[in-house]
Every structure is written in C-alpha cells, then in structure tokens.
Motif scaffolding. Sequence first.
Motif, mmCIF file in Angstrom:
data_model
loop_
_atom_site.group_PDB
_atom_site.id
_atom_site.type_symbol
_atom_site.label_atom_id
_atom_site.label_comp_id
_atom_site.label_asym_id
_atom_site.label_seq_id
_atom_site.Cartn_x
_atom_site.Cartn_y
_atom_site.Cartn_z
ATOM 1 N N ASN A 1 -9.061 -35.440 106.518
ATOM 2 C CA ASN A 1 -9.064 -34.245 105.674
ATOM 3 C C ASN A 1 -10.402 -34.198 104.927
ATOM 4 O O ASN A 1 -10.621 -34.920 103.949
ATOM 5 C CB ASN A 1 -7.895 -34.304 104.681
ATOM 6 C CG ASN A 1 -7.720 -33.013 103.925
ATOM 7 O OD1 ASN A 1 -8.687 -32.396 103.500
ATOM 8 N ND2 ASN A 1 -6.475 -32.598 103.737
ATOM 9 N N LEU A 2 -11.305 -33.338 105.408
ATOM 10 C CA LEU A 2 -12.654 -33.290 104.836
ATOM 11 C C LEU A 2 -12.666 -32.732 103.418
ATOM 12 O O LEU A 2 -13.543 -33.063 102.625
ATOM 13 C CB LEU A 2 -13.568 -32.470 105.743
ATOM 14 C CG LEU A 2 -13.844 -33.109 107.114
ATOM 15 C CD1 LEU A 2 -14.657 -32.173 107.982
ATOM 16 C CD2 LEU A 2 -14.555 -34.450 106.968
ATOM 17 N N LYS A 3 -11.687 -31.902 103.095
ATOM 18 C CA LYS A 3 -11.583 -31.423 101.717
ATOM 19 C C LYS A 3 -11.286 -32.591 100.782
ATOM 20 O O LYS A 3 -11.898 -32.718 99.707
ATOM 21 C CB LYS A 3 -10.487 -30.368 101.606
ATOM 22 C CG LYS A 3 -10.270 -29.843 100.189
ATOM 23 C CD LYS A 3 -9.140 -28.831 100.138
ATOM 24 C CE LYS A 3 -8.874 -28.369 98.714
ATOM 25 N NZ LYS A 3 -7.730 -27.419 98.656
ATOM 26 N N ALA B 1 -20.727 -37.260 115.091
ATOM 27 C CA ALA B 1 -22.074 -36.828 114.722
ATOM 28 C C ALA B 1 -22.024 -35.662 113.742
ATOM 29 O O ALA B 1 -22.840 -35.568 112.820
ATOM 30 C CB ALA B 1 -22.843 -36.431 115.978
ATOM 31 N N GLU B 2 -21.041 -34.786 113.919
ATOM 32 C CA GLU B 2 -20.930 -33.622 113.031
ATOM 33 C C GLU B 2 -20.469 -34.027 111.639
ATOM 34 O O GLU B 2 -20.995 -33.551 110.633
ATOM 35 C CB GLU B 2 -19.956 -32.603 113.628
ATOM 36 C CG GLU B 2 -19.752 -31.375 112.775
ATOM 37 C CD GLU B 2 -18.709 -30.434 113.343
ATOM 38 O OE1 GLU B 2 -18.316 -29.496 112.638
ATOM 39 O OE2 GLU B 2 -18.270 -30.652 114.491
ATOM 40 N N GLU B 3 -19.490 -34.923 111.557
ATOM 41 C CA GLU B 3 -18.948 -35.316 110.261
ATOM 42 C C GLU B 3 -19.852 -36.318 109.553
ATOM 43 O O GLU B 3 -19.879 -36.383 108.328
ATOM 44 C CB GLU B 3 -17.554 -35.916 110.444
ATOM 45 C CG GLU B 3 -16.518 -34.892 110.934
ATOM 46 C CD GLU B 3 -15.187 -35.540 111.253
ATOM 47 O OE1 GLU B 3 -15.115 -36.797 111.264
ATOM 48 O OE2 GLU B 3 -14.225 -34.805 111.523
ATOM 49 N N GLY B 4 -20.557 -37.123 110.312
ATOM 50 C CA GLY B 4 -21.487 -38.073 109.714
ATOM 51 C C GLY B 4 -20.911 -39.436 109.410
ATOM 52 O O GLY B 4 -21.631 -40.312 108.927
ATOM 53 N N ILE B 5 -19.614 -39.640 109.662
ATOM 54 C CA ILE B 5 -19.010 -40.948 109.419
ATOM 55 C C ILE B 5 -18.663 -41.603 110.747
ATOM 56 O O ILE B 5 -18.737 -40.988 111.803
ATOM 57 C CB ILE B 5 -17.760 -40.837 108.518
ATOM 58 C CG1 ILE B 5 -16.720 -39.904 109.147
ATOM 59 C CG2 ILE B 5 -18.143 -40.351 107.131
ATOM 60 C CD1 ILE B 5 -15.438 -39.801 108.350
ATOM 61 N N VAL B 6 -18.291 -42.864 110.703
ATOM 62 C CA VAL B 6 -17.928 -43.601 111.908
ATOM 63 C C VAL B 6 -16.463 -43.299 112.242
ATOM 64 O O VAL B 6 -15.607 -43.395 111.360
ATOM 65 C CB VAL B 6 -18.130 -45.110 111.708
ATOM 66 C CG1 VAL B 6 -17.719 -45.883 112.951
ATOM 67 C CG2 VAL B 6 -19.585 -45.406 111.362
#
Length: 452
Positions: free
Chosen positions: A249-251, A332-337
Amino acid sequence: MTVAAPLDTTPAPTGRVPAYSGDLTADARLLTDFTAPREEQLAALPAKRDRAADQQRLAEGLLAACREARRCFLARHTEAVYDVLTDGRTRLVRLADLVFAAADRFPGLTPTRAAMAAEDACIQAEKDGREIDQALFCHAVLDSPVTGRHLIDAMLAPTPRALDLLAAFRATDRVELDTVLLERRGHTAHVTFRNADCLNAEDNRLISELETAVDLVLLDDRIRVGVLRGGRVNHPRYAGRRVFSAGINLKDLRNGDISFVDFLLGRELGYINKMYRGLLTAPERAAWAERTVQKPWIGAVDTFAIGGGMQLLLVLDHVIAADDAYVSLPAAEEGIVPGLGNLRLSRLTGARAARQVLLGGRRIAMAEPEARLVCDEVVPAGAVDEAVERAAEHLAAPAVAANRRMLALVEEPLDLFRGYLAEFALVQADRSYSEDVLAKVERRWSRSQARG
C-alpha cells in the motif's frame, strides 16, 4: 522581550567510535555513553520538517555516528547479545519483541518504544529513519548462522492470536478478521483477502491477519490444502471483481504506516516463510520433518497479482490464473526491493526474464506463453472455481506435503534464505528512506488527493 538561546550545534564529545575491548559489559557501557549525548542533541533539534539546512546536517552527522558505533559493537557482540535476550537461545522471541528487548537491555543499541512511537507519528519523508537502526540489528542477527537460524525458528512458531482462535475455528470452520476471511470446506481451507478499499494491497494489518490465517490452516489437522484468493473489491475500475493483490500500500508507505519490522521483514519471516517451510510446532525435535507442519498451497489470480502479490505466487505449489489476468513486480517503478522476488523469480523464469520483470518492469499477461513460467493453469475467467477444486483434490494426496518439503530443501536452502534476508534488511531499510522513493510516493499521493 525574551530572546531564545541559540541551539547548540557543537558536536557531541568523543567523535570517534568507541574503542571496544571485546568485553560485552564494558562495551555495552561504552555504546551507551557514546550514543546518549548524541541522542540528547537530536532530541533538542526541531522536528525534521522544521529544521534549517545546518540543523539537518547536524542531525545526519549524529545519526551516522551512532550507527557506526552500533555496527562496530554488533560486529563483536551479536551472538552474545542475542543469547542474553533469549536466555541462551532457550526461548523463541519474535522479531518485534527482540528489537525492543535489545533497546531495554542494551541502551543505545536499537530505538526504544518511545522513540519509535514518536517516529511513527510522522510521514515517511519527515522521519529520521530510526528503522535503519533496527535494520542494523536485524542484519547482524540474521547474518550469523547461529542467531539467524534461531530467529527464523522463532518466527515460524504459531502466533498467540492464532492459538487463541484455534478452538473457535475448529468449532465453526470460519474465522472472519478485518481484512481476511478463513473458511474450511472439507479438507481445503480458503483464505480470502478482503482489503477491498485498496485493491487488496498489503498493509500492516493485512500482513498480521494473513499470518493468523496461515497459522490456523497449518494447525488444524483436518485441513490438507490451503487456497489463497483475492476477494471482491470496490475500486471503480474493478468494482465487484476479485483482485489477488495490488502489492504494498503505497499510500501507507508515504504516510509512514508501513513497519520495517512487522511488514518488510515480518512478512518474509512470518506467513510467507510458514507457507514455504511450515509451521514450527515441536522446536525441541532434531529432525526438521518432525518439527514442522507443512501443507500444499494453491493461489487463484482472477485479475492481477502485482508486487507483493506476485512475490507470494513464487512460494505456492499450484497457481491458477484467469486468461485475462496479469502479474508484475514493479520494483524499478516503486524504488524498493520486491521482498524475496529477486531470490525466487529467476529459478522459475530464468535469469534473463527475471531481469526484464525486476529491472525493466515487464508485465506478464496470462495470454503470453511466458505465463506458464509463473503459473500452472490458465483458464477462462468463469472456470477458476472449478480449477481450484480440481487442484485441491489432487494436492490432498498424502505424499504431496513430504515431496514439497524436499523440493524446498533443494530450491532454497535455509542458509541461502537467511543470508539473503540479512542483506535485504539493510538494503530495504535504506531504499525506504531514499529520496527517489519518497518523491515517487509523494507524487502518487498528490495525484490521489487531486482525484478526491
């Protein structure tokens, strides 16, 4: 008119990392004496969002100095510290309890509950990254074969909540949690994700409740097979349709509500590892086959499995997908592993395809031939229920659990898993506070706010 005294920006005394001797008691005192004045300076600074540039540089320097002192201390004393916290490894202590026990017993080693509560009140971009300090400790514990294996055992044990609910589940064949529904139908248990407001995205609560549900499936000896499936969601684009998972949940990540210990590490050491390696029910027995309960798992993807949803598919024994569904790991889009996706995906797809997915953001549609690399059956949308029943009947055979246990030993030896997680702890904590990730989640949050 009273003029406020200027903030003291003089570096705390003893700028160098303590000269540890190797004696645990003496070195623990040195660590406390080194970190305490720096923590006082940090506490005297304004909140991160209100700091001037020079104040922020001072804060970063203080944090870095304390972290280096902790790293050097742990390089000498990880196993001794762990033995103190677990009474010589005679007690299984879950990760969250372990990191706070370390703070209480060895002041300055990990953040206290009060420090984490203050940090948790901030959005991610306004935190000082206290979870990085937790990550240093988790890395050191997992990096040691002695302490790492014991911690893995601790996280494979049943949760207290599951043990409390077991009798009621056996009586009613149903447990309804806030975000998860568990139902027994014959020898099959159906675990349905019900985080409907956010496309079944993973958050702290869902991770906790999934572990409870997985524990109950593995504890109930009437059940031979578990099924994971997304419930129906209310998103306008997918209203009424089943969605497996939209990933993290990116929010919540933007708002600082994704826990490093309970979520980012806890999901890997908790419910996902229990599904893969089994529930630890008899830790005192020497033979692994006698210590754990394992059962086969089926996944049903009706629409999509993104991020953590796709990661989950990589440990399941049989994956069924509707022919219009897709899967992706948008690391790659989210930036986390993406959790253990980097460890597990290539053994299914091969290294080249794994790089396309993990580094290039490739989405695999079930209509593509490559879909067979990540799922076992692609069926028409209306045939998923029937396919699940058929697979559950097949996987209920007595020899299945034993053979999947042996496959896990070959595919992912325990020390490979442990070593990956040790490195993952450091990398993921760092990525969670990196500027590019913070900017991405802020942009997404702003767009969602604009849409109302």
